[in-house]
Scaffold this motif. Structure first.
Motif, PDB file in Angstrom:
ATOM      1  N   LEU A  75      32.860  46.669  50.485  1.00 18.28           N
ATOM      2  CA  LEU A  75      33.962  45.921  49.881  1.00 18.28           C
ATOM      3  C   LEU A  75      33.583  45.568  48.449  1.00 18.28           C
ATOM      4  O   LEU A  75      32.422  45.664  48.070  1.00 18.28           O
ATOM      5  N   SER A  76      34.559  45.096  47.690  1.00 20.11           N
ATOM      6  CA  SER A  76      34.234  44.598  46.362  1.00 20.11           C
ATOM      7  C   SER A  76      33.667  43.184  46.488  1.00 20.11           C
ATOM      8  O   SER A  76      33.959  42.457  47.452  1.00 20.11           O
ATOM      9  N   LYS A  77      32.867  42.810  45.516  1.00 15.09           N
ATOM     10  CA  LYS A  77      32.281  41.468  45.518  1.00 15.09           C
ATOM     11  C   LYS A  77      33.395  40.414  45.493  1.00 15.09           C
ATOM     12  O   LYS A  77      33.319  39.397  46.175  1.00 15.09           O
ATOM     13  N   ARG A  78      34.433  40.663  44.719  1.00 14.99           N
ATOM     14  CA  ARG A  78      35.547  39.714  44.605  1.00 14.99           C
ATOM     15  C   ARG A  78      36.262  39.543  45.948  1.00 14.99           C
ATOM     16  O   ARG A  78      36.656  38.442  46.306  1.00 14.99           O
ATOM     17  N   THR A  79      36.402  40.608  46.710  1.00 19.08           N
ATOM     18  CA  THR A  79      37.033  40.524  48.028  1.00 19.08           C
ATOM     19  C   THR A  79      36.200  39.639  48.949  1.00 19.08           C
ATOM     20  O   THR A  79      36.737  38.789  49.661  1.00 19.08           O
ATOM     21  N   VAL A  80      34.898  39.819  48.908  1.00 22.06           N
ATOM     22  CA  VAL A  80      34.003  38.990  49.724  1.00 22.06           C
ATOM     23  C   VAL A  80      34.116  37.529  49.302  1.00 22.06           C
ATOM     24  O   VAL A  80      34.219  36.629  50.142  1.00 22.06           O
TER      25      VAL A  80
END
Length: 107
Positions: A75-80
């Motif tokens: 996943l993207s860091k922002r999604t996490v």
């Protein structure tokens, strides 16, 4: 006293008395901030989490950073970050220590 005063200090100030009082108040504040949620409410909060939020929190409890979680789940860091913030809000916690207490019976 109604506003939370716990003692009166008179001048000249005794440094030892002040330090003792600060120690007592810090200990009181820490104990009041401990997560004390009845089991049914804690269960309701935990059940409101999505599977992805539970998955991210599980990795967060292993002290992985958002970047490491993102890599592990592709996943993207922002999604996490978004899922983690949403889960923290749902559980009423603000850090991993509080998270561990909040989900200790469920994960």
């Amino acid at each position: 006293m109604k506003s939370g005063a716990c003692d009166f200090l008179q001048k000249p100030l005794d440094p030892e008395k002040l330090l003792d009082l600060i120690e007592v108040l810090v200990a009181r504040d820490v104990s009041e901030r401990e997560l004390k949620i009845p089991y049914p409410e804690a269960k309701r909060r935990f059940d409101s989490l999505t599977n992805r939020e539970k998955q991210i929190l599980s990795l967060a409890l292993k002290e992985l950073s958002n970047r490491e979680i993102a890599e592990a789940l592709d996943l993207s860091k922002r999604t996490v970050e978004t899922h983690r913030q949403t889960a923290y809000r749902k559980l009423g916690v603000s850090n991993v220590k509080e998270l561990a207490v909040a989900v200790e019976n469920f994960m």
